[in-house]
Design an enzyme around this catalytic site. Structure first.
Site, PDB file in Angstrom:
ATOM      1  N   SER A   1     -10.412 -16.445  48.971  1.00  0.00           N
ATOM      2  CA  SER A   1      -9.470 -15.331  48.845  1.00  0.00           C
ATOM      3  C   SER A   1      -8.095 -15.902  48.540  1.00  0.00           C
ATOM      4  O   SER A   1      -7.771 -17.028  48.959  1.00  0.00           O
ATOM      5  CB  SER A   1      -9.407 -14.552  50.160  1.00  0.00           C
ATOM      6  OG  SER A   1      -8.331 -13.638  50.142  1.00  0.00           O
TER       7      SER A   1
ATOM      8  N   TYR B   1      -8.204 -14.637  59.206  1.00  0.00           N
ATOM      9  CA  TYR B   1      -8.996 -14.481  57.973  1.00  0.00           C
ATOM     10  C   TYR B   1      -8.506 -15.472  56.915  1.00  0.00           C
ATOM     11  O   TYR B   1      -9.301 -16.170  56.272  1.00  0.00           O
ATOM     12  CB  TYR B   1      -8.861 -13.046  57.467  1.00  0.00           C
ATOM     13  CG  TYR B   1      -9.430 -12.786  56.082  1.00  0.00           C
ATOM     14  CD1 TYR B   1     -10.801 -12.615  55.893  1.00  0.00           C
ATOM     15  CD2 TYR B   1      -8.596 -12.698  54.964  1.00  0.00           C
ATOM     16  CE1 TYR B   1     -11.311 -12.361  54.622  1.00  0.00           C
ATOM     17  CE2 TYR B   1      -9.102 -12.448  53.704  1.00  0.00           C
ATOM     18  CZ  TYR B   1     -10.466 -12.280  53.534  1.00  0.00           C
ATOM     19  OH  TYR B   1     -10.981 -12.034  52.284  1.00  0.00           O
TER      20      TYR B   1
HETATM   21  P1  NAP Z   1     -17.236  -5.312  51.384  1.00  0.00           P
HETATM   22  O1  NAP Z   1     -17.063  -4.280  50.306  1.00  0.00           O
HETATM   23  O2  NAP Z   1     -16.757  -5.013  52.769  1.00  0.00           O
HETATM   24  O3  NAP Z   1     -18.782  -5.727  51.424  1.00  0.00           O
HETATM   25  C1  NAP Z   1     -19.169  -6.690  52.350  1.00  0.00           C
HETATM   26  C2  NAP Z   1     -20.607  -7.087  52.092  1.00  0.00           C
HETATM   27  O4  NAP Z   1     -20.911  -8.173  52.972  1.00  0.00           O
HETATM   28  C3  NAP Z   1     -21.598  -5.987  52.404  1.00  0.00           C
HETATM   29  O5  NAP Z   1     -22.702  -6.142  51.544  1.00  0.00           O
HETATM   30  C4  NAP Z   1     -21.976  -6.293  53.856  1.00  0.00           C
HETATM   31  O6  NAP Z   1     -23.293  -5.831  54.192  1.00  0.00           O
HETATM   32  C5  NAP Z   1     -21.964  -7.802  53.830  1.00  0.00           C
HETATM   33  N1  NAP Z   1     -21.754  -8.400  55.142  1.00  0.00           N
HETATM   34  C6  NAP Z   1     -20.728  -8.196  56.011  1.00  0.00           C
HETATM   35  N2  NAP Z   1     -20.895  -8.960  57.106  1.00  0.00           N
HETATM   36  C7  NAP Z   1     -22.053  -9.641  56.915  1.00  0.00           C
HETATM   37  C8  NAP Z   1     -22.764 -10.575  57.700  1.00  0.00           C
HETATM   38  N3  NAP Z   1     -22.345 -10.952  58.907  1.00  0.00           N
HETATM   39  N4  NAP Z   1     -23.929 -11.077  57.204  1.00  0.00           N
HETATM   40  C9  NAP Z   1     -24.387 -10.698  55.982  1.00  0.00           C
HETATM   41  N5  NAP Z   1     -23.744  -9.816  55.193  1.00  0.00           N
HETATM   42  C10 NAP Z   1     -22.588  -9.297  55.666  1.00  0.00           C
HETATM   43  O7  NAP Z   1     -16.509  -6.682  50.995  1.00  0.00           O
HETATM   44  P2  NAP Z   1     -15.944  -7.219  49.591  1.00  0.00           P
HETATM   45  O8  NAP Z   1     -14.549  -6.744  49.439  1.00  0.00           O
HETATM   46  O9  NAP Z   1     -16.925  -7.034  48.519  1.00  0.00           O
HETATM   47  O10 NAP Z   1     -15.818  -8.778  49.958  1.00  0.00           O
HETATM   48  C11 NAP Z   1     -16.762  -9.744  49.543  1.00  0.00           C
HETATM   49  C12 NAP Z   1     -16.130 -11.113  49.706  1.00  0.00           C
HETATM   50  O11 NAP Z   1     -14.922 -11.173  48.920  1.00  0.00           O
HETATM   51  C13 NAP Z   1     -15.715 -11.442  51.141  1.00  0.00           C
HETATM   52  O12 NAP Z   1     -15.987 -12.789  51.410  1.00  0.00           O
HETATM   53  C14 NAP Z   1     -14.220 -11.180  51.138  1.00  0.00           C
HETATM   54  O13 NAP Z   1     -13.544 -11.937  52.118  1.00  0.00           O
HETATM   55  C15 NAP Z   1     -13.865 -11.621  49.736  1.00  0.00           C
HETATM   56  N6  NAP Z   1     -12.601 -11.051  49.257  1.00  0.00           N
HETATM   57  C16 NAP Z   1     -12.436  -9.707  49.093  1.00  0.00           C
HETATM   58  C17 NAP Z   1     -11.221  -9.231  48.644  1.00  0.00           C
HETATM   59  C18 NAP Z   1     -10.945  -7.757  48.445  1.00  0.00           C
HETATM   60  O14 NAP Z   1      -9.791  -7.390  48.195  1.00  0.00           O
HETATM   61  N7  NAP Z   1     -11.947  -6.885  48.548  1.00  0.00           N
HETATM   62  C19 NAP Z   1     -10.172 -10.109  48.376  1.00  0.00           C
HETATM   63  C20 NAP Z   1     -10.374 -11.463  48.549  1.00  0.00           C
HETATM   64  C21 NAP Z   1     -11.589 -11.936  48.985  1.00  0.00           C
HETATM   65  P3  NAP Z   1     -23.491  -4.509  55.143  1.00  0.00           P
HETATM   66  O15 NAP Z   1     -23.044  -3.337  54.330  1.00  0.00           O
HETATM   67  O16 NAP Z   1     -24.946  -4.501  55.453  1.00  0.00           O
HETATM   68  O17 NAP Z   1     -22.618  -4.749  56.350  1.00  0.00           O
END
Ligand code: NAP
Length: 250
Positions: A145, A159
């Site tokens: 991130s 985080y």
């Molecule tokens: P999201 O929309 O909240 O989706 C999270 C996904 O991860 C869901 O499929 C969830 O499954 C799964 N998950 C959560 N906890 C888990 C666990 N303990 N074991 C296995 N699966 C788990 O998140 P996102 O925004 O797509 O983020 C994905 C990645 O990108 C993360 O690593 C996040 O830190 C990174 N990121 C995101 C952003 C942003 O702005 N969105 C920015 C920088 C980095 P369930 O639905 O079954 O819980």
């Protein structure tokens, strides 16, 4: 039997992981779509892939639990019989807190899911892909991130620290397995439109932060997925240990 490559995408059921799962299938990968709790979302991603003529399976497993990680990779072995790629995408945030307000429980959960989970998943992937273990090589993409660089003061410094650990893990692991046919890279998404912000209690975060982003907008999960699939692909054959910002200039 298909001889298409297989990728496991942790947290492949929603947000960035779901976009990466769908794009991977369109680019010819067979996809293991991991999820933690929301089976319906994972089934919907699998159904969309199958409807498009691709191959995918939903695999439950909490990357915060070592035993779940072992059974998740065993399920991949059973279903596909090979592994060529891992996207360490599953990750969590938490409610905005200053460091002097955080509980030990919160910090440990953050590090267990975001850091320990990614390292343990990479270890399982290496046991299958490394030439040292008789594997045919592969690629790992870790999702970091921009928080790793910016620090996320007053929101979630824990985080940010977990993502900085992912950056260093990427560089070290890339060097460790470079001669074993495995490339390891990371992506630092900026502010991306997913449910993650709502789960941290800030559903309007992408819209509110847009004016502070040089490109004046949040990114889409599909824009991050494009970068993930590039790093997984043979087009990135000489790239390892790289960390790519996908952040609109943030
Ligand atoms: P999201 O929309 O909240 O989706 C999270 C996904 O991860 C869901 O499929 C969830 O499954 C799964 N998950 C959560 N906890 C888990 C666990 N303990 N074991 C296995 N699966 C788990 O998140 P996102 O925004 O797509 O983020 C994905 C990645 O990108 C993360 O690593 C996040 O830190 C990174 N990121 C995101 C952003 C942003 O702005 N969105 C920015 C920088 C980095 P369930 O639905 O079954 O819980």
């Amino acid at each position: 039997m298909s001889d298409a490559p297989v990728v496991l995408i942790t947290g492949g059921s929603r947000g960035i992981g779901a976009a990466a799962s769908r794009l991977a299938a369109r680019q010819g990968w067979r996809v293991a779509v991991n999820y933690a709790a929301n089976r319906q979302a994972a089934d919907a991603v699998v159904a969309a892939i199958v409807e498009d003529g691709g191959e995918a399976v939903a695999i439950q497993g909490d990357v915060g639990k070592a035993a779940d990680i072992v059974s998740m990779f065993t399920a991949v072995d059973r279903h596909f019989g090979r592994l060529d790629g891992l996207v360490n995408n599953a990750g969590i945030v938490d409610y905005p807190q200053r460091v002097d307000e955080m509980s030990e429980e919160r910090i440990e959960r953050m590090l267990r899911v975001n850091v320990t989970g990614s390292i343990l998943c990479a270890a399982e992937a290496i046991r299958r892909m490394s030439s040292r273990h008789g594997g045919k090589g592969g690629a790992i993409v870790n999702i970091s991130s921009m928080a790793a660089v910016l620090g996320s003061a007053t929101q979630y410094v824990d985080y940010a620290a977990s993502k900085a650990a992912i950056d260093t893990f990427t560089v070290g692991l890339a060097r460790e397995v470079a001669a074993e046919g495995i490339r390891v890279n990371a992506i630092r998404p900026g502010v991306i439109e997913t449910d993650l912000h709502a789960s941290g209690g800030l559903p309007d975060r992408p819209r509110e932060l847009a004016p502070s982003i040089p490109m004046q907008r949040a990114g889409t999960p599909e824009e991050v997925a494009d970068a993930i699939l590039y790093l997984l692909s043979p087009s990135a054959s000489y790239i390892t240990g790289a960390i790519l910002n996908v952040s609109g200039g943030r």
